[in-house]
Design an enzyme around this catalytic site. Structure first.
Site, PDB file in Angstrom:
ATOM      1  N   GLU A 152     -10.611   9.432 -10.782  1.00 35.48           N
ATOM      2  CA  GLU A 152     -10.100   8.150 -11.280  1.00 35.48           C
ATOM      3  C   GLU A 152      -8.674   8.033 -10.782  1.00 35.48           C
ATOM      4  O   GLU A 152      -7.797   8.779 -11.228  1.00 35.48           O
ATOM      5  CB  GLU A 152     -10.200   8.110 -12.806  1.00 35.48           C
ATOM      6  CG  GLU A 152     -10.124   6.703 -13.360  1.00 35.48           C
ATOM      7  CD  GLU A 152      -8.704   6.285 -13.650  1.00 35.48           C
ATOM      8  OE1 GLU A 152      -8.044   5.764 -12.716  1.00 35.48           O
ATOM      9  OE2 GLU A 152      -8.246   6.493 -14.775  1.00 35.48           O
ATOM     10  N   GLU A 161       0.642   0.302  -6.768  1.00 34.87           N
ATOM     11  CA  GLU A 161       0.667   0.665  -8.189  1.00 34.87           C
ATOM     12  C   GLU A 161       2.077   1.119  -8.568  1.00 34.87           C
ATOM     13  O   GLU A 161       2.552   2.144  -8.080  1.00 34.87           O
ATOM     14  CB  GLU A 161      -0.350   1.774  -8.470  1.00 34.87           C
ATOM     15  CG  GLU A 161      -0.497   2.069  -9.949  1.00 34.87           C
ATOM     16  CD  GLU A 161      -1.586   3.079 -10.233  1.00 34.87           C
ATOM     17  OE1 GLU A 161      -2.305   2.900 -11.242  1.00 34.87           O
ATOM     18  OE2 GLU A 161      -1.732   4.046  -9.464  1.00 34.87           O
TER      19      GLU A 161
END
Length: 509
Positions: free
Chosen positions: A277, A412
């Site tokens: 993830e 991000e």
């Protein structure tokens, strides 16, 4: 305005809470015993809220990691664990559920101490030991239900009877991030142990204390030695030794895309199984028929409160229809104004510092980049006053009129920074939402249920929230594209810790 406006810098300290929690220097848990590291190297753990030293933890050497993997390997290859009856394995693990619930208040305080997230947030269900207990409860419920299949005869060319079985994959390296360490430990360790695997856990060096505390609870179980092991330390030493160890069969990792790429590279040599993830740049799509002001509040809560945007599922790109752009911003500004930084153990504190000084510098660089790229800095982008200057704080930040190809919209950031992007129609919104290398999550804000279903199918992301977003232990969560491989939660997660074996039997029929 913060809740430390009248405090002097010296009054903000976490050391009294550290002492009350009786935090001791961290050790390793190998083969069912607590041990000192083979190395004298120690990691100095600093509070993100004050940058005071909290404690030190062992920076496990390659020798330590080899011992941990060796213990897990023996427990899997020679021990009883993977061969126990379903009822026996379930009975050995079930006491942990009650132990986690009992330890929930202490574990919430430990998380607050180690990663700076306010106690008002770490005590909430989705980050607490209560949800970790439910994750274990859910996965343990599958122990006596996860089986294979039988297959009917397909052609007259074979009289063989085909059956399949689910068997544990082997030794699992579980690598846990710092931002939700209790939940993420449960998401990895629970399905692995339930499937019959053995585990070597490596928490982030920035949040090892809660994992050490849970290891103390696991030590109270009657598990065979080596079923669960824990090594601490930095990624470049203990982490690298773990992911490259030939005795590891599977790596489960939550963290940055860069580290995930390194794990894929290292796993390729031995064809290790992986669950990854790896973060996101998730969009929220806001339409005029929604309660737009509330949508602005909901999106900004993910950015400004609690983790201060330091979660992979945060909807950091707000795609807002031009007809309701200003109303959305009104709601977002209202939440930004409600942020109260300060003592993370004060119930009135509702937002976090950034995890370390390096991350603070990184986020400030994004703020500078956003302005240079032509986005409008609506608010924030600066640091709070003197009372908080020792910590890694950044005020909630909103950029408007953001170009979706800019760094603000594509990378991000992992901080309290929201990029707001206008759109004119549904097709444009979907195009912008999907124009990213990530695909972890998304939000849709509308009262039109047909639109919600239509967009949920068109957006390339693993988890879509309609007018809300949260995690539940029995639902799978994971990413498309570079946001990862595999899923955590639900039966899907448990199956990822198994191999499927097909057996063919000549029946003579």
């Amino acid at each position: 305005m913060t809740n430390t406006d009248n405090l002097s810098r010296s009054e903000l300290s976490v050391l009294a809470n550290r002492d009350a929690l009786e935090i001791a220097p961290g050790r390793l848990y190998l083969g069912g015993q607590w041990r000192d590291s083979d190395s004298d190297a120690r990691w100095q753990h600093l509070s993100p809220a004050t940058n005071e030293e909290v404690t030190t933890i062992a920076d496990a050497s390659a020798t330590d990691v080899d011992r941990a993997v060796g213990a897990a390997r023996r427990a899997f290859d020679e021990g009883p664990w993977p061969r126990l009856r379903a009822k026996e394995r379930k009975a050995l693990l079930e006491p942990l559920i009650a132990l986690l619930r009992e330890a929930a208040p202490r574990l919430s305080r430990i998380q607050t101490l180690e990663n700076g997230m306010p106690i008002s947030f770490t005590s909430q269900y989705r980050l607490s030991a209560a949800v970790a207990a439910d994750v274990f409860d859910h996965h343990l419920g599958w122990i006596d239900k996860l089986g294979g299949e039988t297959y009917p005869q397909y052609t007259e060319r074979s009289d063989l009877q085909y059956l399949s079985f689910r068997e544990p994959v082997g030794v699992v390296a579980a690598i846990v991030p710092w931002n939700a360490p209790v939940l993420q430990l449960a998401n990895k360790v629970a399905p692995a142990l339930a499937a019959g695997c053995t585990v070597v856990l490596k928490p982030s060096e920035y949040a090892s204390l809660s994992s050490l505390a849970i290891a103390e609870l696991i030590d109270r179980l009657d598990l065979p030695p080596g079923v669960f092991n824990l090594v601490t330390g930095v990624g470049a030493t203990s982490g690298e030794a773990l992911i490259t160890h030939p005795g590891v069969d599977k790596v489960s990792f939550t963290g940055s895309r860069g580290v995930g790429g390194r794990i894929l590279e290292a796993s390729g040599r031995d064809i290790k199984r992986v669950t990854l993830e790896l973060g996101g740049k998730s969009p929220s799509l806001v339409f005029p028929d929604a309660d737009v002001r509330e949508a602005g509040k909901a999106v900004m809560r993910m950015i400004a409160l609690g983790m201060s945007g330091q979660q992979c599922t945060a909807q950091t790109r707000a795609l807002v229809h031009v007809d309701c752009y200003d109303e959305f911003l009104d709601g977002a500004r209202e939440i930004a104004a409600s942020v109260r930084y300060g003592d993370p153990f004060d119930p009135d504190t509702n937002a976090s510092p950034l995890i370390n000084k390096q991350q603070l510098v990184k986020v400030l660089d994004y703020v500078e980049s956003g302005t240079a790229e032509g986005a409008h800095l609506l608010l924030g982008g600066d640091r709070p006053g003197d009372a908080l200057s020792a910590g890694n704080y950044l005020n909630p930040t909103i950029f408007t009129q953001v170009d979706n190809r800019s760094r603000l919209a594509q990378e991000e950031i992992f901080g309290p920074v929201l990029a707001v992007i206008p759109f004119s129609d549904e097709d444009e919104a979907v195009r912008i939402a999907n124009d990213t290398e990530y695909g972890l999550a998304a939000g849709i804000y509308t009262t039109d249920i047909a639109r919600a279903f239509r967009l949920a199918r068109r957006i390339r992301a693993g988890a879509i929230g309609v007018n809300g977003y949260t995690f539940m232990p029995n639902a799978p969560i994971g990413g498309y594209k570079t946001s990862g491989l595999g899923r955590e939660g639900g039966r899907t997660a448990l199956e990822a810790y198994t191999e499927q074996k097909t057996v063919m039997i000549e029946t003579g029929a």
